[in-house]
Enzyme design. Structure first.
Site, short mmCIF file in Angstrom:
data_model
loop_
_atom_site.label_atom_id
_atom_site.label_comp_id
_atom_site.label_asym_id
_atom_site.label_seq_id
_atom_site.Cartn_x
_atom_site.Cartn_y
_atom_site.Cartn_z
N HIS A 226 -9.32 1.06 5.30
CA HIS A 226 -8.00 1.26 5.92
C HIS A 226 -8.14 2.21 7.10
CE1 HIS A 226 -3.83 2.48 6.46
NE2 HIS A 226 -3.51 1.38 5.83
N GLY B 108 2.76 2.25 10.58
CA GLY B 108 3.65 3.38 10.36
C GLY B 108 4.40 3.82 11.61
N SER C 179 3.81 -2.16 10.20
CA SER C 179 5.27 -2.11 10.30
C SER C 179 5.94 -3.44 9.91
CB SER C 179 5.71 -1.66 11.68
OG SER C 179 5.26 -0.33 11.92
N LYS D 64 0.02 4.30 -0.20
CA LYS D 64 -0.60 5.51 0.38
C LYS D 64 -0.41 6.68 -0.59
CE LYS D 64 0.62 3.51 4.79
NZ LYS D 64 0.39 3.60 6.21
N GLU E 180 -6.47 4.62 8.08
CA GLU E 180 -6.27 6.05 7.77
C GLU E 180 -7.53 6.65 7.17
OE1 GLU E 180 -2.63 5.58 5.57
OE2 GLU E 180 -1.60 5.06 7.43
N GLU F 204 -5.05 -5.07 10.90
CA GLU F 204 -4.05 -4.01 11.00
C GLU F 204 -4.24 -3.24 12.30
OE1 GLU F 204 -2.21 -2.97 7.02
OE2 GLU F 204 -3.93 -1.66 7.26
N ASN G 92 0.88 -1.18 0.00
CA ASN G 92 0.00 0.00 0.00
C ASN G 92 0.91 1.22 0.00
OD1 ASN G 92 -1.84 2.04 0.48
ND2 ASN G 92 -2.12 1.53 2.65
C1 PEP Z 1 -0.56 0.05 5.92
O1 PEP Z 1 -0.52 1.14 5.39
O2 PEP Z 1 -1.52 -0.71 5.71
C2 PEP Z 1 0.56 -0.36 6.78
C3 PEP Z 1 0.50 -1.51 7.38
O3 PEP Z 1 1.61 0.52 6.90
P1 PEP Z 1 3.08 0.22 7.55
O4 PEP Z 1 3.54 -1.09 6.97
O5 PEP Z 1 3.92 1.38 7.11
O6 PEP Z 1 2.88 0.13 9.01
#
Ligand code: PEP
Length: 253
Positions: free
Chosen positions: A98, A176, A216, A14, A100, A170, A12
């Site tokens: 998601h 992040g 992460s 973003k 976000e 998640e 992803n």
């Molecule tokens: C995501 O954006 O779904 C995500 C898991 O980001 P990151 O791997 O940067 O934590």
């Protein structure tokens, strides 16, 4: 790794990567993953880079995803994109719900289920995200939150619709932040979600559902995560921006 469920490694991006950066990514990334026969690979660029990604990934096994789509086919929804538009652009998948988008665009569980249903009707595979935040985990509310998000979101689909989705666990506190859930924490959440699927649908639906872990994920922790039978792949944000890093994640067996 589960033998019955095929692994999915999804990226992803973003709000990162222009069209030229997208082309450069695929030129470096594709030779590093070979035919990646052991897993499905999906990449979600921003809308403006989808065409470049589709073109660059042509002939490879990398599927392209939208990062969001609306529940209507068309209409007066400024700034939105419909699932049909994603299909026409060459996408096969779309990320829905998601954290976000839940946080910054106020997406609710009901919107998640409507978006998932519309995406499925258009022929897309939704990657439906859910997960608890830091306070919810610290106060022992993880299962309550996951159960609520599940029932109001993907759990509101029909059994037939549900059989065509991917779920992504998640935990918001891990996205992040560099704080990955330990393999045991992730596996426990996946087990709980599978129990929710069993209760809402059937043991077969629970056994067949592919649940990705996101938060992460990096080349140095992917091995431990994937060693968990419960984890059927990963949804990767930051580390999917680097072709070497994402290739190392995809190539993990
Ligand atoms: C995501 O954006 O779904 C995500 C898991 O980001 P990151 O791997 O940067 O934590």
């Amino acid at each position: 790794m589960s033998t019955a469920r095929r692994r999915v490694m999804a990226g992803n991006w973003k709000m990162y990567k222009t069209q030229s950066e997208t082309r450069a990514f695929f030129a470096a990334f594709l030779p590093m993953i070979g035919d990646a026969a052991h897993c499905d690979v999906v990449m979600a660029p921003p809308f403006t880079s989808i065409a470049a990604a589709v073109e660059a990934a042509k002939g490879s096994r990398v599927a392209i995803a939208g990062q969001n789509s609306h529940w209507q086919k068309e209409g007066a929804f400024t700034g939105e994109v419909s699932p049909q538009m994603l299909v026409e652009a060459g996408c096969t998948h779309v990320i829905v719900g998601h954290s976000e988008r839940r946080q910054y665009a106020n997406e609710t569980d009901d919107m998640v289920s409507q978006k998932s249903r519309a995406a499925l009707a258009a022929g897309l595979t939704p990657v439906v995200c859910l997960g608890e935040n830091f306070t919810e985990r610290e106060t022992g509310k993880t299962q309550e939150v996951l159960s609520q998000q599940f029932i109001g979101g993907p759990g509101a689909l029909t059994a037939e619709e549900f059989s065509r989705i991917l779920l992504a666990y998640e935990p918001v506190w891990a996205i992040g932040t560099g704080r990955t859930a330990t393999p045991d924490i992730a596996a426990a959440a996946h087990r709980f979600l599978r129990q929710c699927v069993r209760d809402q649908f059937s043991p077969e639906a629970a056994a067949g559902l592919r649940i990705l872990y996101g938060g992460s994920v990096k080349p140095d922790n992917i091995q431990g995560l994937m060693a968990q039978e419960e984890l059927d792949g990963a949804l990767v944000g930051g580390a999917s921006l680097d072709p070497k890093w994402f290739a190392a994640i995809v190539n993990t067996k």
